[in-house]
Design a protein around this motif. Structure first.
Motif, PDB file in Angstrom:
ATOM      1  N   PRO A 161       1.097  -0.666  -0.209  1.00 26.76           N
ATOM      2  CA  PRO A 161      -0.052  -0.015  -0.018  1.00 26.76           C
ATOM      3  C   PRO A 161       0.743   1.363   0.049  1.00 26.76           C
ATOM      4  O   PRO A 161       0.378   2.264  -0.409  1.00 26.76           O
ATOM      5  CB  PRO A 161      -0.828  -0.590   1.034  1.00 26.76           C
ATOM      6  N   SER A 162       2.329   1.035   0.540  1.00 26.55           N
ATOM      7  CA  SER A 162       3.015   1.877   1.035  1.00 26.55           C
ATOM      8  C   SER A 162       3.672   3.024  -0.833  1.00 26.55           C
ATOM      9  O   SER A 162       3.787   3.518  -1.269  1.00 26.55           O
ATOM     10  CB  SER A 162       3.811   2.003   1.589  1.00 26.55           C
ATOM     11  N   ILE A 163       4.126   1.370  -1.704  1.00 26.00           N
ATOM     12  CA  ILE A 163       4.140   1.416  -2.380  1.00 26.00           C
ATOM     13  C   ILE A 163       3.547   2.353  -3.300  1.00 26.00           C
ATOM     14  O   ILE A 163       4.038   3.055  -4.750  1.00 26.00           O
ATOM     15  CB  ILE A 163       4.403  -0.103  -3.396  1.00 26.00           C
ATOM     16  N   ASN A 164       2.016   1.611  -3.344  1.00 25.81           N
ATOM     17  CA  ASN A 164       1.356   1.989  -4.344  1.00 25.81           C
ATOM     18  C   ASN A 164       1.308   3.559  -3.882  1.00 25.81           C
ATOM     19  O   ASN A 164       0.617   4.414  -4.877  1.00 25.81           O
ATOM     20  CB  ASN A 164       0.242   1.283  -3.428  1.00 25.81           C
ATOM     21  N   LYS A 165       0.742   3.903  -3.079  1.00 23.23           N
ATOM     22  CA  LYS A 165       0.357   5.614  -2.155  1.00 23.23           C
ATOM     23  C   LYS A 165       1.520   6.588  -2.719  1.00 23.23           C
ATOM     24  O   LYS A 165       1.772   7.383  -3.500  1.00 23.23           O
ATOM     25  CB  LYS A 165       0.346   5.372  -1.082  1.00 23.23           C
TER      26      LYS A 165
END
Ligand SMILES: Nc1ncnc2c1ncn2[C@@H]1O[C@H](COP(=O)(O)OP(=O)(O)OP(=O)(O)O)[C@@H](O)[C@H]1O
Ligand SMILES: [Mg+2]
Length: 358
Positions: A161-165
């Motif tokens: 999710p952090s990568i996505n963000k």
């Protein structure tokens, strides 16, 4: 321009993930700046998680820095003359500190060239200057002594999710590009915690008007440094080179007990002599034992032994490499995922315990 350069974080706040680790690192920097010498920092973690980036952010906090790639400077003399002096003399400008950055300290050729690691350890012990070191392989035997004399920071993979963000709110927003959010999430997950590979894949697919489709994403080859379970099993059974075997196991992101089950299943398909098969199974059952010990003692150090038994142990059980093609098959006698669910939960639990201790 490479987006990984364009969007390289300039401050701790810009660095995605590893929140606890960043806080410890910041404190380390503050203490140095307040005149309290600290042990060298050793950042260990997977590729593309920001270790080199963080070292450069730290460097901005000091008046000067020098950078060395430990694997390029193997010999004792070179290490001593290059960093020996700066390590124990203060820089010319009063109290200003000179930061020493050493990347890839697990790349030092410790066994062939003991001088390299020995010199490094001496410098680490005697240095009056701040040192930051980086490494990938937590279990590398080249790090054993270094770890004892350093403040070890274990860096985690970046959560998807952090990568996505980051891809969405930093990269794509700034580039003014819109993409399908499901495919973006898939890309983030597929990069298995490696933010550099995620950014590179995204750039390759959408720069110059490309569209981020599921097909396009699927067509990009699998992340090349992540061995699949089949690659690892093949490596263990086909190779006799301990470094290659260890490397393949380290890069494999699967549950190690699952890898062990695969190895067990495939030993008799590859090895032909009874003695080899017997020895290989002995090794594999040692691995199982150590997984059990890890579970009962909660001492994660046993993990490494398990890995060595099922990897190097099994691979060296054969006298020679077989020149034949054997298809690696999955263990069939039971429903594997069901069986390993408990073990996988255990692994996650141990990992989080390790994190707390580090
Ligand atoms: N945590 C992060 N936050 C933001 N960007 C990151 C992060 N980690 C990696 N990147 C991106 O990936 C690039 C490469 O990161 P970096 O060189 O710091 O990785 P590394 O951990 O040192 O990897 P390696 O183990 O391969 O040396 C950076 O320039 C940046 O664009
Ligand atoms: Mg790096």
């Amino acid at each position: 321009m490479l987006w990984t350069d364009k969007y390289r974080p300039k401050s701790f706040d810009d660095v995605v993930g590893n929140v606890k680790q960043k806080a410890i690192i910041k404190k380390w920097v503050e203490k140095w700046k307040n005149g309290e010498p600290q042990p060298p920092l050793l950042l260990i973690g997977p590729a593309g998680t920001g270790k080199t980036t963080i070292a450069h952010i730290i460097a901005d906090e000091f008046s000067e820095y020098i950078e060395l790639n430990a694997s390029d400077k193997r010999s004792h003399d070179l290490l001593m003359t290059t960093i020996g002096e700066s390590a124990n003399t203060y820089s010319l400008f009063g109290n200003n500190r000179k930061l020493i950055i050493m990347d890839e300290v697990d790349g030092i050729h410790g066994t062939n060239d003991r001088g390299g690691t020995k010199a490094l350890n001496k410098i680490i012990k005697e240095s009056k200057q701040p040192i930051v070191m980086m490494a990938n392989d937590f279990y590398s035997n080249k790090l054993t002594t270094i770890k004892k004399n350093a403040q070890v920071i274990k860096m985690d993979k970046i959560k998807s999710p952090s990568i996505n963000k980051f891809l969405r709110d930093v990269v794509l927003k700034n580039e003014g590009i819109e993409v399908d959010k499901d495919v973006l999430m898939k890309l983030s997950k597929r990069s298995s915690g490696d933010l550099r590979s995620a950014v590179n894949t995204l750039q390759a697919l959408v720069e110059n008007g490309g569209e981020l489709t599921e097909e396009a994403l699927d067509s990009t080859s699998q992340k090349d440094n992540t061995s699949t379970i089949f690659d690892t099993v093949t490596r263990v059974l086909k190779s006799k080179n301990p470094e290659h075997v260890k490397c393949s196991l380290f890069e494999n992101n699967e549950d190690p007990t699952l890898v062990m089950e695969y190895i067990a299943e495939n030993i008799p398909r590859e090895y032909e002599s009874n003695r080899e098969v017997q020895k290989a199974y002995e090794m594999n059952s040692q691995a199982d034992l150590y997984f059990g010990r890890t579970r009962s003692s909660q001492y994660y150090g046993y993990w490494k032994y398990a890995s060595d038994f099922m990897g190097v142990g099994v691979s060296t059980a054969k006298r020679d490499t077989y020149r034949k093609y054997s298809k690696v098959i999955s263990p069939m006698a039971f429903s594997l995922m069901g069986r390993t669910r408990g073990k996988r939960a255990l692994r996650d639990e141990i990992a989080s315990k390790m994190e707390e201790k580090m």
